[in-house]
Design a protein around this motif. Structure first.
Motif, PDB file in Angstrom:
ATOM      1  N   GLY A   9       0.830  -1.190   0.000  1.00 49.84           N
ATOM      2  CA  GLY A   9       0.000   0.000   0.000  1.00 49.84           C
ATOM      3  C   GLY A   9       0.868   1.245   0.000  1.00 49.84           C
ATOM      4  O   GLY A   9       2.098   1.169   0.049  1.00 49.84           O
ATOM      5  N   GLU A  10       0.235   2.379  -0.043  1.00 54.64           N
ATOM      6  CA  GLU A  10       0.964   3.637  -0.017  1.00 54.64           C
ATOM      7  C   GLU A  10       1.748   3.747   1.289  1.00 54.64           C
ATOM      8  O   GLU A  10       1.216   3.513   2.367  1.00 54.64           O
ATOM      9  CB  GLU A  10      -0.011   4.803  -0.143  1.00 54.64           C
ATOM     10  N   GLY A  11       3.028   4.064   1.188  1.00 58.95           N
ATOM     11  CA  GLY A  11       3.869   4.219   2.368  1.00 58.95           C
ATOM     12  C   GLY A  11       4.433   2.915   2.922  1.00 58.95           C
ATOM     13  O   GLY A  11       5.205   2.928   3.867  1.00 58.95           O
ATOM     14  N   GLU A  12       4.067   1.762   2.344  1.00 61.60           N
ATOM     15  CA  GLU A  12       4.585   0.480   2.814  1.00 61.60           C
ATOM     16  C   GLU A  12       5.851   0.115   2.042  1.00 61.60           C
ATOM     17  O   GLU A  12       6.012   0.491   0.881  1.00 61.60           O
ATOM     18  CB  GLU A  12       3.549  -0.623   2.644  1.00 61.60           C
ATOM     19  N   VAL A  13       6.735  -0.633   2.702  1.00 63.47           N
ATOM     20  CA  VAL A  13       8.015  -1.007   2.101  1.00 63.47           C
ATOM     21  C   VAL A  13       8.231  -2.509   2.281  1.00 63.47           C
ATOM     22  O   VAL A  13       8.050  -3.041   3.370  1.00 63.47           O
ATOM     23  CB  VAL A  13       9.182  -0.244   2.772  1.00 63.47           C
ATOM     24  N   TYR A  14       8.619  -3.176   1.199  1.00 66.36           N
ATOM     25  CA  TYR A  14       9.014  -4.587   1.254  1.00 66.36           C
ATOM     26  C   TYR A  14      10.522  -4.606   1.431  1.00 66.36           C
ATOM     27  O   TYR A  14      11.248  -3.887   0.730  1.00 66.36           O
ATOM     28  CB  TYR A  14       8.631  -5.301  -0.043  1.00 66.36           C
ATOM     29  N   THR A  15      11.024  -5.403   2.371  1.00 65.47           N
ATOM     30  CA  THR A  15      12.464  -5.501   2.578  1.00 65.47           C
ATOM     31  C   THR A  15      12.910  -6.953   2.479  1.00 65.47           C
ATOM     32  O   THR A  15      12.147  -7.876   2.770  1.00 65.47           O
ATOM     33  CB  THR A  15      12.878  -4.945   3.957  1.00 65.47           C
ATOM     34  N   ASP A  16      14.143  -7.132   2.049  1.00 65.81           N
ATOM     35  CA  ASP A  16      14.747  -8.454   1.959  1.00 65.81           C
ATOM     36  C   ASP A  16      16.249  -8.268   2.028  1.00 65.81           C
ATOM     37  O   ASP A  16      16.764  -7.154   1.858  1.00 65.81           O
ATOM     38  CB  ASP A  16      14.343  -9.126   0.642  1.00 65.81           C
ATOM     39  N   THR A  17      16.968  -9.350   2.262  1.00 62.12           N
ATOM     40  CA  THR A  17      18.426  -9.332   2.273  1.00 62.12           C
ATOM     41  C   THR A  17      18.911 -10.299   1.205  1.00 62.12           C
ATOM     42  O   THR A  17      18.411 -11.417   1.110  1.00 62.12           O
ATOM     43  CB  THR A  17      18.963  -9.760   3.656  1.00 62.12           C
ATOM     44  N   VAL A  18      19.858  -9.841   0.375  1.00 65.06           N
ATOM     45  CA  VAL A  18      20.381 -10.675  -0.705  1.00 65.06           C
ATOM     46  C   VAL A  18      21.902 -10.632  -0.689  1.00 65.06           C
ATOM     47  O   VAL A  18      22.507  -9.691  -0.181  1.00 65.06           O
ATOM     48  CB  VAL A  18      19.851 -10.228  -2.090  1.00 65.06           C
ATOM     49  N   GLU A  19      22.505 -11.664  -1.271  1.00 63.14           N
ATOM     50  CA  GLU A  19      23.967 -11.765  -1.370  1.00 63.14           C
ATOM     51  C   GLU A  19      24.432 -11.275  -2.735  1.00 63.14           C
ATOM     52  O   GLU A  19      24.007 -11.810  -3.757  1.00 63.14           O
ATOM     53  CB  GLU A  19      24.408 -13.216  -1.189  1.00 63.14           C
ATOM     54  N   GLY A  20      25.277 -10.262  -2.769  1.00 63.39           N
ATOM     55  CA  GLY A  20      25.872  -9.772  -4.002  1.00 63.39           C
ATOM     56  C   GLY A  20      25.006  -8.772  -4.745  1.00 63.39           C
ATOM     57  O   GLY A  20      23.786  -8.885  -4.770  1.00 63.39           O
ATOM     58  N   TYR A  21      25.668  -7.791  -5.351  1.00 60.02           N
ATOM     59  CA  TYR A  21      24.920  -6.748  -6.049  1.00 60.02           C
ATOM     60  C   TYR A  21      24.228  -7.281  -7.295  1.00 60.02           C
ATOM     61  O   TYR A  21      23.217  -6.739  -7.733  1.00 60.02           O
ATOM     62  CB  TYR A  21      25.837  -5.567  -6.416  1.00 60.02           C
ATOM     63  N   GLY A  22      24.722  -8.375  -7.854  1.00 61.64           N
ATOM     64  CA  GLY A  22      24.056  -8.983  -9.006  1.00 61.64           C
ATOM     65  C   GLY A  22      22.633  -9.394  -8.677  1.00 61.64           C
ATOM     66  O   GLY A  22      21.730  -9.285  -9.507  1.00 61.64           O
ATOM     67  N   ARG A  23      22.416  -9.848  -7.450  1.00 64.71           N
ATOM     68  CA  ARG A  23      21.051 -10.219  -7.026  1.00 64.71           C
ATOM     69  C   ARG A  23      20.172  -8.986  -6.853  1.00 64.71           C
ATOM     70  O   ARG A  23      18.972  -9.039  -7.099  1.00 64.71           O
ATOM     71  CB  ARG A  23      21.097 -11.021  -5.753  1.00 64.71           C
ATOM     72  N   VAL A  24      20.765  -7.886  -6.433  1.00 67.37           N
ATOM     73  CA  VAL A  24      20.004  -6.623  -6.339  1.00 67.37           C
ATOM     74  C   VAL A  24      19.534  -6.229  -7.733  1.00 67.37           C
ATOM     75  O   VAL A  24      18.363  -5.917  -7.944  1.00 67.37           O
ATOM     76  CB  VAL A  24      20.859  -5.496  -5.718  1.00 67.37           C
ATOM     77  N   SER A  25      20.450  -6.271  -8.692  1.00 67.62           N
ATOM     78  CA  SER A  25      20.100  -5.924 -10.077  1.00 67.62           C
ATOM     79  C   SER A  25      19.053  -6.881 -10.627  1.00 67.62           C
ATOM     80  O   SER A  25      18.126  -6.464 -11.322  1.00 67.62           O
ATOM     81  CB  SER A  25      21.346  -5.971 -10.967  1.00 67.62           C
ATOM     82  N   GLY A  26      19.194  -8.169 -10.316  1.00 70.03           N
ATOM     83  CA  GLY A  26      18.217  -9.159 -10.763  1.00 70.03           C
ATOM     84  C   GLY A  26      16.842  -8.900 -10.184  1.00 70.03           C
ATOM     85  O   GLY A  26      15.829  -9.015 -10.881  1.00 70.03           O
ATOM     86  N   LEU A  27      16.795  -8.552  -8.906  1.00 66.33           N
ATOM     87  CA  LEU A  27      15.515  -8.240  -8.266  1.00 66.33           C
ATOM     88  C   LEU A  27      14.878  -7.017  -8.913  1.00 66.33           C
ATOM     89  O   LEU A  27      13.688  -7.000  -9.192  1.00 66.33           O
ATOM     90  CB  LEU A  27      15.706  -8.007  -6.762  1.00 66.33           C
ATOM     91  N   ARG A  28      15.690  -6.021  -9.210  1.00 63.84           N
ATOM     92  CA  ARG A  28      15.182  -4.801  -9.857  1.00 63.84           C
ATOM     93  C   ARG A  28      14.560  -5.149 -11.214  1.00 63.84           C
ATOM     94  O   ARG A  28      13.451  -4.716 -11.529  1.00 63.84           O
ATOM     95  CB  ARG A  28      16.333  -3.806 -10.006  1.00 63.84           C
ATOM     96  N   ARG A  29      15.263  -5.953 -12.016  1.00 67.53           N
ATOM     97  CA  ARG A  29      14.726  -6.352 -13.333  1.00 67.53           C
ATOM     98  C   ARG A  29      13.471  -7.208 -13.179  1.00 67.53           C
ATOM     99  O   ARG A  29      12.512  -7.055 -13.930  1.00 67.53           O
ATOM    100  CB  ARG A  29      15.788  -7.109 -14.127  1.00 67.53           C
ATOM    101  N   TYR A  30      13.478  -8.126 -12.222  1.00 69.90           N
ATOM    102  CA  TYR A  30      12.337  -9.006 -11.985  1.00 69.90           C
ATOM    103  C   TYR A  30      11.085  -8.198 -11.655  1.00 69.90           C
ATOM    104  O   TYR A  30      10.014  -8.432 -12.214  1.00 69.90           O
ATOM    105  CB  TYR A  30      12.671  -9.970 -10.841  1.00 69.90           C
ATOM    106  N   VAL A  31      11.228  -7.233 -10.762  1.00 71.01           N
ATOM    107  CA  VAL A  31      10.089  -6.390 -10.386  1.00 71.01           C
ATOM    108  C   VAL A  31       9.625  -5.571 -11.584  1.00 71.01           C
ATOM    109  O   VAL A  31       8.429  -5.493 -11.873  1.00 71.01           O
ATOM    110  CB  VAL A  31      10.447  -5.479  -9.191  1.00 71.01           C
ATOM    111  N   GLN A  32      10.558  -5.006 -12.311  1.00 67.54           N
ATOM    112  CA  GLN A  32      10.217  -4.174 -13.468  1.00 67.54           C
ATOM    113  C   GLN A  32       9.507  -4.982 -14.560  1.00 67.54           C
ATOM    114  O   GLN A  32       8.547  -4.510 -15.165  1.00 67.54           O
ATOM    115  CB  GLN A  32      11.480  -3.535 -14.032  1.00 67.54           C
ATOM    116  N   ASN A  33       9.949  -6.210 -14.788  1.00 67.21           N
ATOM    117  CA  ASN A  33       9.404  -7.019 -15.876  1.00 67.21           C
ATOM    118  C   ASN A  33       8.128  -7.773 -15.515  1.00 67.21           C
ATOM    119  O   ASN A  33       7.446  -8.278 -16.401  1.00 67.21           O
ATOM    120  CB  ASN A  33      10.447  -8.024 -16.366  1.00 67.21           C
ATOM    121  N   ASN A  34       7.800  -7.872 -14.236  1.00 66.79           N
ATOM    122  CA  ASN A  34       6.669  -8.703 -13.819  1.00 66.79           C
ATOM    123  C   ASN A  34       5.564  -7.948 -13.096  1.00 66.79           C
ATOM    124  O   ASN A  34       4.677  -8.572 -12.513  1.00 66.79           O
ATOM    125  CB  ASN A  34       7.174  -9.848 -12.935  1.00 66.79           C
ATOM    126  N   THR A  35       5.606  -6.635 -13.138  1.00 66.10           N
ATOM    127  CA  THR A  35       4.537  -5.840 -12.531  1.00 66.10           C
ATOM    128  C   THR A  35       4.125  -4.739 -13.498  1.00 66.10           C
ATOM    129  O   THR A  35       4.922  -4.304 -14.325  1.00 66.10           O
ATOM    130  CB  THR A  35       4.986  -5.190 -11.200  1.00 66.10           C
TER     131      THR A  35
END
Length: 68
Positions: A9-35
């Motif tokens: 919802g508005e003002g809510e934040v999803y948080t997670d912990t990942v290993e390596g910046y490649g996973r951060v980039s992958g998560l960014r692409r995954y969210v962008q491509n699937n929503t």
């Protein structure tokens, strides 16, 4: 995870912990491509990881609805 992000919802934040910046980039692409909504994905190295190479460091990621 994707359902958790889509249910933000508005003002809510999803948080997670990942290993390596490649996973951060992958998560960014995954969210962008699937929503249809616009989301921001931000990240920061977890405490104590400042001197660790970005490919090996642990990152805390934050996903929230874009204000645009």
């Amino acid at each position: 995870m994707l359902d958790d992000i889509k249910d933000l919802g508005e003002g809510e934040v999803y948080t997670d912990t990942v290993e390596g910046y490649g996973r951060v980039s992958g998560l960014r692409r995954y969210v962008q491509n699937n929503t249809q909504e616009e989301y921001e994905v931000k990240s920061a190295k977890t405490p104590g990881q400042e001197d660790v190479d970005q490919s090996d460091a642990e990152y805390k990621v934050f996903v929230f609805r874009s204000e645009e």
